[in-house]
Design a protein around this motif. Structure first.
Motif, PDB file in Angstrom:
ATOM      1  N   VAL A  32     -71.118   6.087 -21.565  1.00  0.00           N
ATOM      2  CA  VAL A  32     -69.992   6.648 -21.184  1.00  0.00           C
ATOM      3  C   VAL A  32     -70.163   7.513 -20.032  1.00  0.00           C
ATOM      4  O   VAL A  32     -69.207   7.687 -19.239  1.00  0.00           O
ATOM      5  N   ALA A  33     -71.041   8.611 -20.414  1.00  0.00           N
ATOM      6  CA  ALA A  33     -71.216   9.643 -19.381  1.00  0.00           C
ATOM      7  C   ALA A  33     -72.875  10.064 -19.383  1.00  0.00           C
ATOM      8  O   ALA A  33     -73.257   9.938 -20.611  1.00  0.00           O
ATOM      9  N   THR A  34     -73.287  10.444 -18.193  1.00  0.00           N
ATOM     10  CA  THR A  34     -74.602  11.063 -18.344  1.00  0.00           C
ATOM     11  C   THR A  34     -74.544  12.248 -17.402  1.00  0.00           C
ATOM     12  O   THR A  34     -73.961  12.439 -16.561  1.00  0.00           O
ATOM     13  N   ILE A  35     -75.565  13.218 -17.589  1.00  0.00           N
ATOM     14  CA  ILE A  35     -75.858  14.349 -16.847  1.00  0.00           C
ATOM     15  C   ILE A  35     -77.296  14.616 -16.817  1.00  0.00           C
ATOM     16  O   ILE A  35     -78.104  14.825 -17.689  1.00  0.00           O
ATOM     17  N   ALA A  36     -77.658  14.904 -15.655  1.00  0.00           N
ATOM     18  CA  ALA A  36     -79.263  15.068 -15.489  1.00  0.00           C
ATOM     19  C   ALA A  36     -79.225  16.766 -15.342  1.00  0.00           C
ATOM     20  O   ALA A  36     -78.474  17.470 -15.478  1.00  0.00           O
ATOM     21  N   SER A  37     -80.747  17.197 -15.386  1.00  0.00           N
ATOM     22  CA  SER A  37     -81.065  18.355 -15.694  1.00  0.00           C
ATOM     23  C   SER A  37     -80.264  19.468 -14.461  1.00  0.00           C
ATOM     24  O   SER A  37     -79.977  20.352 -14.766  1.00  0.00           O
ATOM     25  N   GLY A  38     -80.064  18.880 -13.321  1.00  0.00           N
ATOM     26  CA  GLY A  38     -79.801  19.620 -12.304  1.00  0.00           C
ATOM     27  C   GLY A  38     -78.178  19.518 -12.428  1.00  0.00           C
ATOM     28  O   GLY A  38     -77.668  20.175 -11.560  1.00  0.00           O
ATOM     29  N   GLY A  39     -77.542  18.752 -12.958  1.00  0.00           N
ATOM     30  CA  GLY A  39     -75.939  18.869 -13.272  1.00  0.00           C
ATOM     31  C   GLY A  39     -75.521  17.687 -12.586  1.00  0.00           C
ATOM     32  O   GLY A  39     -74.169  17.492 -12.697  1.00  0.00           O
ATOM     33  N   SER A  40     -76.138  16.841 -12.010  1.00  0.00           N
ATOM     34  CA  SER A  40     -75.420  15.484 -11.636  1.00  0.00           C
ATOM     35  C   SER A  40     -74.904  14.785 -12.784  1.00  0.00           C
ATOM     36  O   SER A  40     -75.545  14.499 -13.597  1.00  0.00           O
ATOM     37  N   THR A  41     -73.657  14.161 -12.616  1.00  0.00           N
ATOM     38  CA  THR A  41     -73.155  13.734 -13.677  1.00  0.00           C
ATOM     39  C   THR A  41     -72.689  12.084 -12.940  1.00  0.00           C
ATOM     40  O   THR A  41     -72.734  11.555 -11.891  1.00  0.00           O
ATOM     41  N   ASN A  42     -72.560  10.991 -14.295  1.00  0.00           N
ATOM     42  CA  ASN A  42     -72.025   9.955 -14.002  1.00  0.00           C
ATOM     43  C   ASN A  42     -71.233   9.427 -14.951  1.00  0.00           C
ATOM     44  O   ASN A  42     -71.693   9.548 -16.150  1.00  0.00           O
ATOM     45  N   TYR A  43     -70.151   8.544 -14.446  1.00  0.00           N
ATOM     46  CA  TYR A  43     -69.298   8.299 -15.641  1.00  0.00           C
ATOM     47  C   TYR A  43     -68.928   6.652 -15.680  1.00  0.00           C
ATOM     48  O   TYR A  43     -69.056   6.108 -14.556  1.00  0.00           O
ATOM     49  N   ALA A  44     -68.696   6.109 -16.816  1.00  0.00           N
ATOM     50  CA  ALA A  44     -68.100   4.659 -16.721  1.00  0.00           C
ATOM     51  C   ALA A  44     -66.632   4.896 -16.330  1.00  0.00           C
ATOM     52  O   ALA A  44     -66.084   5.666 -16.166  1.00  0.00           O
ATOM     53  N   ASP A  45     -66.534   3.679 -15.536  1.00  0.00           N
ATOM     54  CA  ASP A  45     -64.993   3.566 -14.696  1.00  0.00           C
ATOM     55  C   ASP A  45     -63.902   3.782 -15.744  1.00  0.00           C
ATOM     56  O   ASP A  45     -63.028   4.350 -15.373  1.00  0.00           O
ATOM     57  N   SER A  46     -64.169   3.420 -17.105  1.00  0.00           N
ATOM     58  CA  SER A  46     -63.052   3.201 -18.099  1.00  0.00           C
ATOM     59  C   SER A  46     -62.727   4.733 -18.441  1.00  0.00           C
ATOM     60  O   SER A  46     -61.654   5.055 -18.821  1.00  0.00           O
ATOM     61  N   VAL A  47     -63.598   5.765 -18.101  1.00  0.00           N
ATOM     62  CA  VAL A  47     -63.441   7.425 -18.582  1.00  0.00           C
ATOM     63  C   VAL A  47     -63.083   8.020 -17.433  1.00  0.00           C
ATOM     64  O   VAL A  47     -62.914   9.393 -17.626  1.00  0.00           O
ATOM     65  N   LYS A  48     -63.456   7.730 -16.339  1.00  0.00           N
ATOM     66  CA  LYS A  48     -63.298   8.682 -15.095  1.00  0.00           C
ATOM     67  C   LYS A  48     -61.957   9.426 -14.811  1.00  0.00           C
ATOM     68  O   LYS A  48     -60.951   8.816 -15.221  1.00  0.00           O
ATOM     69  N   GLY A  49     -61.915  10.634 -14.766  1.00  0.00           N
ATOM     70  CA  GLY A  49     -60.603  11.503 -14.581  1.00  0.00           C
ATOM     71  C   GLY A  49     -60.117  12.009 -16.087  1.00  0.00           C
ATOM     72  O   GLY A  49     -59.247  12.705 -15.930  1.00  0.00           O
ATOM     73  N   ARG A  50     -60.767  11.322 -17.008  1.00  0.00           N
ATOM     74  CA  ARG A  50     -60.300  11.683 -18.507  1.00  0.00           C
ATOM     75  C   ARG A  50     -61.328  12.376 -19.106  1.00  0.00           C
ATOM     76  O   ARG A  50     -61.042  13.196 -19.943  1.00  0.00           O
ATOM     77  N   PHE A  51     -62.511  11.971 -18.840  1.00  0.00           N
ATOM     78  CA  PHE A  51     -63.812  12.630 -19.694  1.00  0.00           C
ATOM     79  C   PHE A  51     -64.772  13.645 -18.861  1.00  0.00           C
ATOM     80  O   PHE A  51     -64.806  13.433 -17.477  1.00  0.00           O
ATOM     81  N   THR A  52     -65.019  14.996 -19.413  1.00  0.00           N
ATOM     82  CA  THR A  52     -66.009  15.605 -18.478  1.00  0.00           C
ATOM     83  C   THR A  52     -67.225  15.830 -19.416  1.00  0.00           C
ATOM     84  O   THR A  52     -67.280  16.106 -20.596  1.00  0.00           O
ATOM     85  N   ILE A  53     -68.531  15.577 -18.850  1.00  0.00           N
ATOM     86  CA  ILE A  53     -69.681  15.957 -19.576  1.00  0.00           C
ATOM     87  C   ILE A  53     -70.253  17.199 -19.040  1.00  0.00           C
ATOM     88  O   ILE A  53     -70.237  17.588 -17.715  1.00  0.00           O
ATOM     89  N   SER A  54     -70.958  17.916 -19.897  1.00  0.00           N
ATOM     90  CA  SER A  54     -71.181  19.161 -19.381  1.00  0.00           C
ATOM     91  C   SER A  54     -72.675  19.480 -20.316  1.00  0.00           C
ATOM     92  O   SER A  54     -72.736  18.957 -21.457  1.00  0.00           O
ATOM     93  N   ARG A  55     -73.526  20.566 -19.811  1.00  0.00           N
ATOM     94  CA  ARG A  55     -74.786  20.618 -20.584  1.00  0.00           C
ATOM     95  C   ARG A  55     -75.115  22.113 -20.418  1.00  0.00           C
ATOM     96  O   ARG A  55     -74.803  23.018 -19.411  1.00  0.00           O
ATOM     97  N   ASP A  56     -75.851  22.658 -21.598  1.00  0.00           N
ATOM     98  CA  ASP A  56     -76.345  24.230 -21.510  1.00  0.00           C
ATOM     99  C   ASP A  56     -77.885  23.527 -21.548  1.00  0.00           C
ATOM    100  O   ASP A  56     -78.212  23.449 -22.490  1.00  0.00           O
ATOM    101  N   ASN A  57     -78.688  23.940 -20.351  1.00  0.00           N
ATOM    102  CA  ASN A  57     -79.992  23.610 -20.501  1.00  0.00           C
ATOM    103  C   ASN A  57     -80.829  24.499 -21.104  1.00  0.00           C
ATOM    104  O   ASN A  57     -81.697  24.066 -21.897  1.00  0.00           O
ATOM    105  N   ALA A  58     -80.542  25.961 -21.401  1.00  0.00           N
ATOM    106  CA  ALA A  58     -81.195  26.835 -22.282  1.00  0.00           C
ATOM    107  C   ALA A  58     -81.192  26.413 -23.605  1.00  0.00           C
ATOM    108  O   ALA A  58     -82.143  26.516 -24.365  1.00  0.00           O
ATOM    109  N   LYS A  59     -80.019  25.776 -24.100  1.00  0.00           N
ATOM    110  CA  LYS A  59     -79.745  25.328 -25.420  1.00  0.00           C
ATOM    111  C   LYS A  59     -79.941  23.897 -25.892  1.00  0.00           C
ATOM    112  O   LYS A  59     -79.958  23.589 -27.000  1.00  0.00           O
ATOM    113  N   ASN A  60     -80.453  23.229 -24.848  1.00  0.00           N
ATOM    114  CA  ASN A  60     -80.530  21.644 -25.067  1.00  0.00           C
ATOM    115  C   ASN A  60     -79.306  21.031 -25.681  1.00  0.00           C
ATOM    116  O   ASN A  60     -79.708  20.535 -26.617  1.00  0.00           O
ATOM    117  N   THR A  61     -78.216  21.444 -25.088  1.00  0.00           N
ATOM    118  CA  THR A  61     -76.988  21.047 -25.761  1.00  0.00           C
ATOM    119  C   THR A  61     -76.126  20.172 -24.720  1.00  0.00           C
ATOM    120  O   THR A  61     -76.144  20.574 -23.510  1.00  0.00           O
TER     121      THR A  61
END
Length: 119
Positions: free
Chosen positions: A48-77
Motif C-alpha cells: 500500500v505504502a512505504t516510508i524510509a527513515s529519511g521520510g521518502s514515501t512510495n504509494y501504490a497507484d490505487s491509493v495515490k492522492g487518498r492515503f498518506t503514510i507518516s512516521r515518528d522515528n523516535a517512537k518507531n511508529t
C-alpha cells in the motif's frame, strides 16, 4: 523480540476516513523502513505504502492522492491516513518494519487490522 501492533481499523462508509497506527516495541534499534500492506479475501498481499527513515514515501497507484503514510522515528511508529475510502479498500492491513544491520535485513510484521468500507 520485536513486536508490531496495529490499531485504528474498523467499519466506515465509502468516502469516509480512517487512521491506522502501528507501534513497534521490544527493540533498541531504530526501524529503517516501515510500510503498510493489505490483503483482501482470496487475493494476494499487496503493498500500500512505504516510508524510509529519511521520510521518502512510495504509494501504490490505487491509493495515490487518498492515503498518506507518516512516521515518528523516535517512537518507531508509522501511521496511515486513509481518506476517500472505497469498498475495494476493504482488506486486512498489515504493518511491516525493516531493520538494516550492514547488509542484513530483518523484516517484522504486525498481526493485522481489519478495514471494512461499505457502500
Amino acid at each position: 523480540q520485536v513486536q508490531l501492533v496495529e490499531s485504528g481499523g474498523g467499519l466506515v462508509q465509502a468516502g469516509g476516513s480512517l487512521r491506522l497506527s502501528c507501534a513497534a516495541s521490544g527493540t533498541i534499534f531504530r526501524i529503517n523502513a516501515m510500510g503498510w500492506y493489505r490483503q483482501a479475501p482470496e487475493k494476494q498481499r499487496e503493498l500500500v505504502a512505504t516510508i524510509a527513515s529519511g521520510g521518502s514515501t512510495n504509494y501504490a497507484d490505487s491509493v495515490k492522492g487518498r492515503f498518506t503514510i507518516s512516521r515518528d522515528n523516535a517512537k518507531n511508529t508509522v501511521h496511515l491516513q486513509m481518506n476517500s475510502l472505497k469498498p475495494e479498500d476493504t482488506a486486512v492491513y498489515y504493518c511491516k518494519g525493516t531493520i538494516a544491520i550492514d547488509s542484513l535485513r530483518l523484516d517484522y510484521w504486525g498481526q493485522g487490522t481489519q478495514v471494512t468500507v461499505s457502500s
